[in-house]
Structures are given as C-alpha cells and as structure tokens.
Design an enzyme around this catalytic site. Structure first.
Site, PDB file in Angstrom:
ATOM      1  N   HIS A 117      -8.042  -5.028  -1.413  1.00 33.94           N
ATOM      2  CA  HIS A 117      -6.801  -4.532  -0.826  1.00 33.94           C
ATOM      3  C   HIS A 117      -6.155  -5.547   0.116  1.00 33.94           C
ATOM      4  O   HIS A 117      -4.940  -5.628   0.205  1.00 33.94           O
ATOM      5  CB  HIS A 117      -7.108  -3.237  -0.063  1.00 33.94           C
ATOM      6  CG  HIS A 117      -5.906  -2.394   0.224  1.00 33.94           C
ATOM      7  ND1 HIS A 117      -5.162  -1.808  -0.779  1.00 33.94           N
ATOM      8  CD2 HIS A 117      -5.312  -2.028   1.391  1.00 33.94           C
ATOM      9  CE1 HIS A 117      -4.170  -1.102  -0.242  1.00 33.94           C
ATOM     10  NE2 HIS A 117      -4.231  -1.233   1.070  1.00 33.94           N
ATOM     11  N   SER A 172       0.845  -1.192   0.000  1.00 34.34           N
ATOM     12  CA  SER A 172       0.000   0.000   0.000  1.00 34.34           C
ATOM     13  C   SER A 172       0.883   1.247   0.000  1.00 34.34           C
ATOM     14  O   SER A 172       1.648   1.447  -0.945  1.00 34.34           O
ATOM     15  CB  SER A 172      -0.955  -0.040   1.196  1.00 34.34           C
ATOM     16  OG  SER A 172      -2.007   0.891   1.028  1.00 34.34           O
ATOM     17  N   ASP A 215      -9.841  -3.805  -5.350  1.00 32.75           N
ATOM     18  CA  ASP A 215      -9.241  -2.959  -4.320  1.00 32.75           C
ATOM     19  C   ASP A 215      -9.935  -1.596  -4.285  1.00 32.75           C
ATOM     20  O   ASP A 215     -10.012  -0.903  -5.290  1.00 32.75           O
ATOM     21  CB  ASP A 215      -7.751  -2.780  -4.610  1.00 32.75           C
ATOM     22  CG  ASP A 215      -6.965  -2.271  -3.410  1.00 32.75           C
ATOM     23  OD1 ASP A 215      -7.546  -1.542  -2.597  1.00 32.75           O
ATOM     24  OD2 ASP A 215      -5.778  -2.611  -3.303  1.00 32.75           O
TER      25      ASP A 215
END
Length: 680
Positions: free
Chosen positions: A653, A533, A618
């Site tokens: 995610h 991330s 995501d």
C-alpha cells in the site's frame, strides 16, 4: 502498442435480490499466471507508451532527489539519559538509528543500520523500535514484502549481538514490560489481517510458548498494545470506528491481569495517558468535538470522569501532552491547528502564535515530564518542515532544524492562500493552495493539481513538499480540498461525510473544482485531480459524476470496488470498516454504496486521462480492485484518452521501500501531468 485487453469471465453476484455481473472477478486469483501476465502487460503498455519520456522521468527523479539533503538527521530528543535520533548517509536508501550518551558531544553509537539489514532485499521496512527501560535490549520489527506483516527481531544493545529470538507474522506493534524480559505484541488474523490478539514473549523462550494475553473477538474491533508516557502502565487499546475499550496493567507486573478501564459503549471513544494519581482521558463522551477528563487510577471508569477541558462546539481537541508543570493541547479551530499551553499553577493559559495563513502544527516527541520545553513541529505550503523547542514560561521559540532544500529555496517566490467554495448544499468548504508568484496568471490557463482524501476523519494538512516544487516551478498551482469526511472543521465535518452522508465527500470536491475554475485559478482543460486509497475512491466517484471538468486524474492504490469488498469479510479491513461505509448486508447501505461505487458505475462515456497505481502485496486495498477497474474502463470508455495502470510488483500500500525508490513513482506521476500539459 495496443492496450492490454483482459479476458472476461462473467461472475454473477446477487445481494438483496439484485444481480450484478462482474466480468473481472477472476482477477482476485493472485497465483493465477493470467493475472500476473495481465499486470505485467499493463506495466509494459505504460512503459512503451511513455517511452519518449523516460529520459525526462530520470531527469525529474534526479531533480526531486537532488533537493533532498542526503546526509541528514532528525533532531535528537533526550530520554533515559541518551539523545536519540535517526540519520541518513549519502547514497544510502535506509536510515541509521543512533544515540549519544548524556551529551550531544558524546561519541555516536549506531545501534541499528537498516542499510545492512536490507542488503539484497527488494523490499525492506523497519516498523516499530523499542528498547527495554534498562537499555539492554532493542526490539525492532521488519517487513520484507510490503504487506505490513512484520517479524520482531531482538538486539543486545550492550554486545551488539542479534539474538536468536524471532517473532514472525505480527503487526509491528509491541511494548516492553518493566522487567526487561517480557515483550507484549499484537498479532493479526492470518486471513483478514485484523489485529486481534495480544501476546507476551519472554526473551530466550520458544515463540510457541508465548502467552495469549487478550483476544479481541468482535470483528469490528482491532487491538494494540502501548505504554503510557510515565511508563508505569501498559495499555491494551481495542477500537472500532465508533467505540473504544482500554485495559491497563502495571508495567512491573507482566504476569498480572489487565484491568478494564471503561467498558465499550457504542459511540463512546476515548484515549488514555497517565500522570501522578490519575488517568487523563481524551473522549467524546457527551462531547462531539472531544474533551479532556481525568479519573483516579484506582477507579477510572466513566462514573468517575471529571472534566478538565470541557467540550467546545467549534473547537476539536485532537491531542494532549502532560508535563510536570504544564498541560499542552493540540486543537483545531476553523480548520487550523492550535497549540495551547496551560500551567498547573493556575496562571493564564496561552496559544503559540503562527504566521502563515494556512499551515500545519503538531505536538512532537516529548518523552520527559520534568522540563519547561515543548518540542513541536510546524510547516506550511511555503515553509519547510521545522522543529522547534518552545519555552513554556518565557514563550520563546527556538528553531532547532528546518528542512534544508539543496540548491536553495526562496519562500518569498511562492504564495499560499486559503479560499472557500460553496458546496451543493450551501456548506462552505476550505481550499488551501500554493503557487509560484511570477508564473501565475489569473486567466484560467494555469495547470492546477487538486489533491484530497476525505475519509476516516483524517484531516488533510497544508504541508510543505520539496518534491512539489517540480510542479510549482513549471507553473502548476497546487490545491488541497478540505472536504467533508475528513475532520478538518471538527468532528461534525467527519460525520457529515461518512456512511449515508458519503456522497457529500464527492460533491464537496466537485464544488471545489468548480470554484477554482470560476475564480480563474484554472480551467477544465488544465485541471487535474489526485487522491490515494480512500482518496482514490474519491477520484473514481467524481470522474463518474463529472468527468468533463478534469483533464486528468491520478488514483493511487484506489479503493474502488466498494460493494464487493465490503460484502467480503474474509479480506483485510472489511469488518472494521462497517462504521465508516456501512454494511451492505443491510439493503439501505447496499443501495447507497452501489450508487457511488466507482467500479459499479463505470459506463460507456468519455473519461479524463487516467493514471492508476497499485501494489501487488497491498494489504489494505487489494491489487485486484484497481486492476479490475482498469480492465472495465478499457472495455467501456468511449474516449481515446490515456489510461495507465502501474503495479509495483514488489510492494504494498505504501509503495516502494527506501528513501529514494518511492520518488521514481512520484516522478512517473508528475511526468504524466506534465506530458498532458505538453511541457515535455
């Protein structure tokens, strides 16, 4: 097999009179068959190129999975006359939520079997769960896509019946009123997914009749609903990166109006709990590292805040918990967690002692006020995750459960340490590391994986991982760089790694890498980096700045198209991120972000071996960011090193759902590293 080659459709992007050409902007078109075809082609390329490792990947997956106790359960905690816990059964991917009435010897009641709910679904995740205070009804949130868009379901805990009520397309955040009938929940904006509305649903009524209780209209803020530990108050917590605002309502008055506790002020952050006649407030008001104050329930605004624990320059107040006879605080000093216990009767406060040089400790689940026992968690790089009950009078620690490593684990075979690297501006940056003693040689030839994150004030903890043993037992050193942008050394550590200080995050990581090489823990041909991330942004930035010091990098769901994303307020997270990265509509921030944005700084040169992962659904880092990045790298890089993009076509995610499915993705990542080290 030839690497996929994406088509180029030039898109002119102009901001502040500056022009950029994005040849892969078209990849934002989620429904475009060419996009899906490209993602599938990249997945096929990875699979074919690493085909010789497939058997090893499966063996590694089984090895990692084999250390995990399949028939396992959490330590039960007592609340409302029941012991509550979560358990797993052998062969099952998903948890069972269980309780026992009055005693741990009582019959077990499975009140939610997620394996049954997930049957036949490619992805299934239960978010929040909450029972009414009379224990008649359970609310639980389920996501069936991986985009963190949940549906709330209801179950009658007396009859076992799943009720007809459903609340679709919500965040998964909710709290019951004391009437056992009204559920308050937060909704996200349908386009940006910002949590911006609090609604109230009454059981048995049509969702269309749900009452809008509060709407957060400032696009830099999001809002959630929760209850105080006392369960007397419901709290609506609105928050941006730099400011908080809380409203409160007596939980037994669900039709009442929420009252403002303290209006929002830029750079004023606070969080609230309740005990007796006061709200207890953790705040940064005139306190960069936060302090604890209290205010009377009848008049809780800032003018009436009274210091309980004043601000300390070198101690970060992270959390607190209140008991009938004790105040417990979780603090961070010199980068390490401390848990302090202060009796209300005026006797001396004390700190719980821990032995490891680098470790993680935290206040765990403590729903009861009237107890002398504190439940806390602990682990370190060499100590498996442990749950303790701590008697706050006698100061006796009782180990209730330590993560069991199937096949055995000898902590004495490994060692952990904490060392310091000097950053480019002279700042000393801590590094935590662990390795297997008999496999380590101080000759610079050890393979080393350097992990970091460095954003949002999230501290990167020195935690235990049974999966990591698969690297350590093959001679890898594992290190964590506690770089600026996290909050590892206090609030200033965070402030020094955000906005116009963001480059400190990247240069700190590079300094840590260089220090590990200089001290002969490893060398450039054996050094690997990993982050996910915002940590994927870190990987992208450092490989543009210093690609020659890494043999390989893993960037998981990486945030790499910084400027374009932060200019697009229609996609999730953008507006709420302005106080983290800056708003590029301001030319100063535009130019600064452009100076480090990984996608914008790809250029013709040699890069390390790269494994980049993504999730089609995501909601935090849109799939097209890593996809565009890989396409541009394929076009421009001058080396013959490996470049892989792996997209989970059924997840978001957090990757695959289930207890073990995600380990297959981890096995792929470890295989990539071991393949580069010629250990396969």
């Amino acid at each position: 097999m030839q690497a996929p080659k994406a088509k180029k459709i030039p898109q002119l992007l102009e901001t502040h009179g500056h022009q950029r050409i994005d040849n892969y902007y078209w990849m934002r078109e989620r429904e475009n068959p060419d996009v899906i075809a490209y993602l599938n082609a990249e997945n096929s390329y990875l699979k074919e190129t690493l085909k010789s490792t497939e058997e090893f990947q499966e063996q590694l997956f089984q090895e990692i999975k084999g250390r995990i106790k399949e028939d396992d359960q959490s330590v039960p905690y007592l609340k409302s006359g029941y012991y509550w816990y979560v358990k797993y059964e052998t062969g099952a991917e998903y948890p069972l939520y269980c309780r026992k009435k009055g005693s741990l010897d009582a019959p077990e009641e499975v009140f939610l079997n997620v394996n049954q709910l997930a049957e036949g679904k490619a992805f299934y995740q239960v978010g929040g769960t909450a029972a009414t205070s009379d224990l008649s009804t359970l609310a639980f949130a389920a996501d069936e896509v991986g985009r963190r868009i949940f549906t709330i379901h209801f179950k009658n805990l007396i009859t076992g019946e799943i009720l007809k009520d459903q609340i679709p397309e919500i965040t998964g955040n909710f709290a019951w009123a004391a009437d056992h009938q009204t559920l308050f929940y937060s909704k996200q904006h349908p386009e940006t997914l910002r949590s911006y509305q609090i609604c109230a649903h009454r059981l048995g009524t049509d969702v269309a009749e749900d009452l809008l209780v509060y709407e957060e209209k400032d696009e830099e803020f999001s809002c959630i609903i929760h209850k105080t530990k006392s369960e007397r108050f419901l709290l609506i917590h609105s928050e941006s990166s730099i400011s908080s605002e809380i409203r409160f309502l007596e939980a037994d008055q669900p039709k009442g109006d929420f009252q403002l506790l303290q209006e929002r002020i830029p750079h004023l952050e606070y969080a609230v709990d309740h005990f007796e006649d006061h709200f207890w407030i953790r705040t940064n008001h005139l306190a960069q590292n936060f302090k604890l104050v209290k205010a009377p329930v009848h008049s809780p605004n800032l003018d009436n805040w009274e210091d309980v624990i004043p601000h300390r320059e070198h101690v970060l107040l992270e959390d607190f918990d209140i008991f009938a006879n004790f105040l417990v605080t979780q603090e961070r000093s010199n980068g390490l967690c401390k848990i302090n216990v202060t009796p209300w009767d005026g006797t001396a406060a004390h700190t719980i002692e821990f032995d490891d040089e680098t470790y993680t400790a935290w206040i765990s689940t403590n729903p009861e006020f009237d107890t002398d026992y504190l439940r806390f968690g602990y682990n370190s790089l060499v100590t498996p995750s442990s749950t303790y009950d701590y008697h706050m009078v006698t100061q006796e620690k009782v180990l209730l459960k330590q993560q069991e490593i199937i096949g055995g684990y000898d902590s004495g075979a490994y060692t952990s340490a904490r060392i310091w690297a000097k950053a480019s501006d002279g700042t000393m940056v801590p590094i935590s590391l662990v390795y297997k003693i008999d496999l380590f040689k101080a000759d610079g030839q050890n393979p080393l994986l350097l992990y970091s994150y460095g954003s949002y004030g999230f501290s990167t903890e020195a935690y235990f991982s049974s999966s990591r043993l698969s690297l350590l037992d093959r001679g890898f050193v594992f290190a964590i760089a506690h770089i600026r942008g996290g909050e590892d050394l206090g609030r200033n550590w965070y402030e020094s790694g955000k906005m116009l200080n963001k480059r400190n995050t990247f240069t700190d990581y590079i300094s840590c890498a260089e220090h590990l090489i200089a001290e002969k823990y490893t060398s450039a041909p054996h050094l690997y980096g990993m982050g996910g991330s915002a940590g994927g942004l870190l990987m992208g930035a450092v490989m543009n700045m210093r690609p020659e010091i890494f043999n390989g990098l893993i960037a998981a769901v990486p945030f790499v198209d910084v400027v374009t994303t932060m200019l697009d307020e229609s996609i999730p997270l953008t507006t709420g991120e302005f106080q983290e990265w800056g708003n590029p509509k301001d030319k100063v921030y535009y130019e600064y972000m452009l100076s480090y944005s990984p996608y914008d700084n790809v250029e013709p040169k040699d890069y390390p071996h790269l494994l980049i992962t993504s999730g089609l659904h995501d909601s935090q880092v849109q799939y097209w960011e890593p996809t565009k990045w890989v396409a541009k790298l394929r076009e421009m890089k001058t080396d013959a090193n490996l470049l892989f993009l792996h997209t989970n076509m059924e997840a978001g995610h957090g990757g695959a759902s289930g207890r073990f499915n995600s380990l297959k993705e981890l096995a792929l990542e470890y295989t990539f590293l071991l393949y580069l080290e010629k250990m396969i």
